[in-house]
Design a protein around this motif. Structure first.
Motif, short mmCIF file in Angstrom:
data_model
loop_
_atom_site.label_atom_id
_atom_site.label_comp_id
_atom_site.label_asym_id
_atom_site.label_seq_id
_atom_site.Cartn_x
_atom_site.Cartn_y
_atom_site.Cartn_z
N ASN A 36 37.40 40.50 37.86
CA ASN A 36 37.87 41.88 37.98
C ASN A 36 39.33 42.02 37.56
OD1 ASN A 36 35.49 43.10 38.90
ND2 ASN A 36 35.84 42.41 40.99
N PHE B 118 40.84 44.67 34.64
CA PHE B 118 41.80 45.77 34.78
C PHE B 118 43.20 45.40 34.32
CE2 PHE B 118 41.88 44.26 39.37
CZ PHE B 118 43.21 43.89 39.44
N VAL C 274 42.17 54.31 34.92
CA VAL C 274 41.02 53.46 35.26
C VAL C 274 41.51 52.08 35.69
CG1 VAL C 274 38.96 52.33 34.34
CG2 VAL C 274 39.43 54.71 33.76
N LEU D 69 43.23 52.26 39.09
CA LEU D 69 42.27 52.37 40.19
C LEU D 69 41.74 51.00 40.57
CD1 LEU D 69 40.68 54.36 42.01
CD2 LEU D 69 38.91 54.38 40.24
N GLY D 70 41.45 50.16 39.59
CA GLY D 70 41.00 48.81 39.89
C GLY D 70 42.08 47.98 40.54
N GLY E 135 36.92 51.62 42.10
CA GLY E 135 37.52 50.68 41.17
C GLY E 135 36.93 49.29 41.32
N ASN E 136 36.99 48.50 40.24
CA ASN E 136 36.35 47.18 40.29
C ASN E 136 37.12 46.21 41.18
OD1 ASN E 136 38.42 47.25 38.28
ND2 ASN E 136 37.65 45.34 37.43
N CYS F 158 35.32 47.48 33.22
CA CYS F 158 35.78 47.69 34.60
C CYS F 158 34.79 48.58 35.36
CB CYS F 158 37.17 48.32 34.61
SG CYS F 158 38.49 47.24 34.02
N ALA F 159 34.30 49.64 34.69
CA ALA F 159 33.35 50.54 35.35
C ALA F 159 32.05 49.81 35.68
CB ALA F 159 33.08 51.74 34.45
N ALA G 6 32.52 47.62 38.62
CA ALA G 6 32.67 48.38 39.86
C ALA G 6 31.34 48.92 40.36
CB ALA G 6 33.65 49.54 39.64
#
Length: 671
Positions: free
Chosen positions: A343, A347, A386, A389-390, A397-398, A481-482, A485
């Protein structure tokens, strides 16, 4: 397939070096970038094949004297090869677009080093002997140094970063060399199979582990060996920064897992308490420094220190559980650490490429001079969000998934552990929770001040969106990443193989969503359902706001009384420095900020002030306390050089006479 993929990566690397040497200057970055992307794809194929159950065993006796080159790739190594390959492929494609318009270095030496660095990253986890690992590790270190120094003529800070990196990476290499040579000398051979079968005394095993932990930990940026990382990752070209922070630092994690769990078999509990302590200190110190940083790339570099600290915290917890006879908890903590490696790679590569886009468009990394990028660079802003958020470990988020899994392993250790876990694990939970909160504040600052505020410089106001090639590469990273997550359980089977290879026990981390059944407590969390619930809540809120606002009678806009202050200006906004000031006050004893007020009076009278200059900085306190005295001592020793070498032939002859006499005396005594 694994052998063909790695052989193909080596061939493509050779083609990339050739292209760097013979291709014209304008075409050189594209040719080398395409070759590096091909190396990444080959690594991704090899890693996935290893995770699916295929195993590579190869011996090339003529490539190195004495032991030759030994390669093997199991699921544990395959995990790191796959992560590295994915990062290399995406970032290399980004680098092609980044180099357009004359941006970034295009010299032959730097471009030739890039594919060699990429293939070294892939081959380090495939090494099957100590000599092969050391050779590939040094190749990775030297080529990465060349890449970090790519822009040393443009900025003096680059040369300083290169000196720090060269010094600490070779201190780490010496530590690894001593540890593995000591291990191999008592094992009767340097292959990993011979090292696994060796029977060492507990004291010797402890010495070996501490040495390799220092060496591999320095590459991952563990405190107090982290001081090179914020400099090197900030001053390197942005595509190189992404590779360093999302790929190279992971190999330090791999080295500790391979030697500590696989070769040494888990060792003693104090080993892993040491790892847990260093990881917790690195996570907390790294995010505190990131929270007060105003340089965007330096902020991301300190975030790497934080995330590597969390990974090592997970490794330490896994080792404590493993030595305490709790294999299920050990597997869970190690799975959380490996998942966070993946992860973080996703990110952090996205964040560094987005930061590179900002630097390319504005020419600055200073958050205090940015702002207004949301309207000028909307796609880059969305992609940075994005990644932020991770990095903030917030759902969906991841980064949230792996940190949540780490917290679950620590929390559920309480009913199953002894006195050590009863003391250490609650403290570890507190560190993870505190770092998560500080990470939120850090990336709210980076995103809000750097992208959503009004522009505070002409360069920020004139910024333009990145080229489509750069946006496409960043989009691939954002999609990755999405996916991580929303569907982390899809990795359950391959993650289980990697964990089982490391600790030699079956590790079933598979289920619908992410399901844990530990100590009689069942906890289920579905990231996909969480994301859907959040999306529904956002859509419902937007619809409700629209419904309410459409019923409000529209009124004519008029100027309001502003007490004569006039319209707000960018100087009235929060800057990155002022945003972080409350946190700086709270952690003043840890950060030890430095302030300087310079008052310049008029020439006519000292009572008439002409100018007041205020400067504030937050230095790296660890560097100041540990490294500054060492550097000062080295400089004092260096000043003895002119005294010892003053050009006198008689003095040089005396040196030789006393040196030979002393050697003969030693030989006479020891015979």
């Amino acid at each position: 397939m694994i052998g063909w993929a790695l052989a193909g990566a080596c061939v493509v690397a050779g083609m990339g070096v050739l292209a760097a040497v013979v291709s014209p200057r304008r075409a050189r970055p594209a040719c080398v970038g395409a070759a590096t992307a091909g190396i990444g794809v080959a690594g991704l194929v090899a890693g996935v094949a290893a995770l699916s159950g295929q195993v590579l065993q190869a011996r090339l006796p003529r490539l190195l004297p004495l032991a030759g080159v030994q390669l093997a790739l199991d699921p544990l190594g395959g995990w790191f090869v796959a992560v590295t390959g994915g990062v290399l492929a995406a970032v290399a494609l980004y680098g092609i677009g980044y180099a357009g318009g004359g941006h970034g270095p295009s010299g032959r030496g730097v471009q030739a080093a890039l594919p060699v660095f990429a293939v070294a990253l892939l081959l380090v986890p495939a090494a099957a002997s100590a000599s092969t690992l050391l050779m590939l590790w040094e190749l990775m270190a030297v080529t990465s140094l060349l890449l970090i120094l790519a822009e040393h003529r443009a900025r003096p800070a680059v040369a300083e970063a290169g000196w720090w990196y060269a010094a600490l990476t070779h201190v780490g290499f010496v530590a690894i060399l001593l540890g593995l040579v000591l291990y191999a000398a008592h094992a009767g051979g340097d292959s990993f199979a011979e090292l696994r079968a060796a029977h060492l005394s507990p004291a010797l095993r402890g010495v070996v582990f501490v040495l390799v932990l220092a060496g591999f930990g320095s590459k991952s940026g563990l405190v107090p060996l982290h001081v090179w990382l914020p400099r090197a990752h900030a001053e390197a070209p942005s595509p190189v920064s992404a590779m360093l922070s999302a790929a190279m630092v992971n190999l330090g994690v791999y080295g500790v897992i391979r030697v500590g769990f696989d070769l040494l078999g888990g060792g003693s509990r104090w080993w892993w308490l040491l790892v847990l302590t260093l990881g917790a200190a690195s996570a907390l110190y790294g995010i505190l420094q990131a929270a007060v940083a105003a340089d965007l790339k330096r902020l991301l570099a300190y975030s790497t220190v934080e995330n590597m600290g969390l990974v090592f915290l997970g490794l330490g917890a896994a080792g404590v559980f493993h030595t305490s006879g709790a294999p299920a908890l050990a597997a869970l903590a190690l799975a959380a650490a490996l998942l966070h490696v993946l992860n973080h790679a996703g990110f952090k590569a996205l964040l560094f490429t987005a930061a590179g886009s900002v630097l390319r468009a504005t020419g600055t990394r200073d958050l205090d001079a940015l702002g207004g990028l949301r309207s000028r660079m909307p796609a880059t802003t969305a992609l940075f969000a994005v990644g932020a958020l991770g990095a903030s470990a917030l759902p969906p988020g991841n980064g949230f998934v792996s940190e949540w899994l780490l917290l679950q392993s620590l929390v559920h250790a309480l009913p199953a552990g002894g006195v050590v876990t009863a003391v250490a694990m609650p403290l570890a939970v507190a560190v993870v929770a505190l770092t998560a909160g500080l990470a939120v504040a850090t990336f709210v600052k980076a995103l809000g001040v750097g992208f959503f505020a009004r522009p505070r410089s002409d360069a920020a106001a004139a910024a333009r969106e990145s080229p489509p090639g750069m946006l496409a590469a960043m989009g691939v990273l954002a999609l990755g990443c999405a996916g991580l997550a929303l569907a982390p359980a899809a990795l359950g089977q391959v993650l289980s193989r990697a964990v089982g290879t490391a600790i030699h026990t079956p590790a079933n981390v598979v289920g619908g969503g992410v399901s844990l059944h530990l100590a009689g407590i069942a906890s289920t969390m579905s990231p996909l359902l969480t994301a859907v619930a959040l999306a529904v809540a956002v859509v419902a809120s937007a619809a409700l706001i629209r419904l309410v606002t459409t019923r409000v009678t529209r009124r004519r806009a008029v100027a309001l009384w502003d007490c004569g202050a006039g319209p707000p200006t960018p100087r009235m906004q929060y800057t990155a420095t002022s945003f972080a000031e409350p946190l700086q006050r709270v952690f003043d004893d840890v950060l030890a900020p430095e302030t300087d007020v310079d008052v310049t009076p008029h020439a006519e009278s000292a009572y008439l002030v002409a100018r007041v200059a205020y400067q504030a900085r937050v230095p790296d306190r660890v560097e100041h306390a540990l490294y500054a005295p060492v550097i000062a001592a080295a400089r004092r020793v260096g000043r003895l050089g002119p005294v010892l070498a003053n050009g006198s032939v008689h003095r040089y002859l005396a040196y030789g006479f006393f040196g030979i006499t002393g050697l003969l005396l030693i030989l006479a005594v020891t015979r």
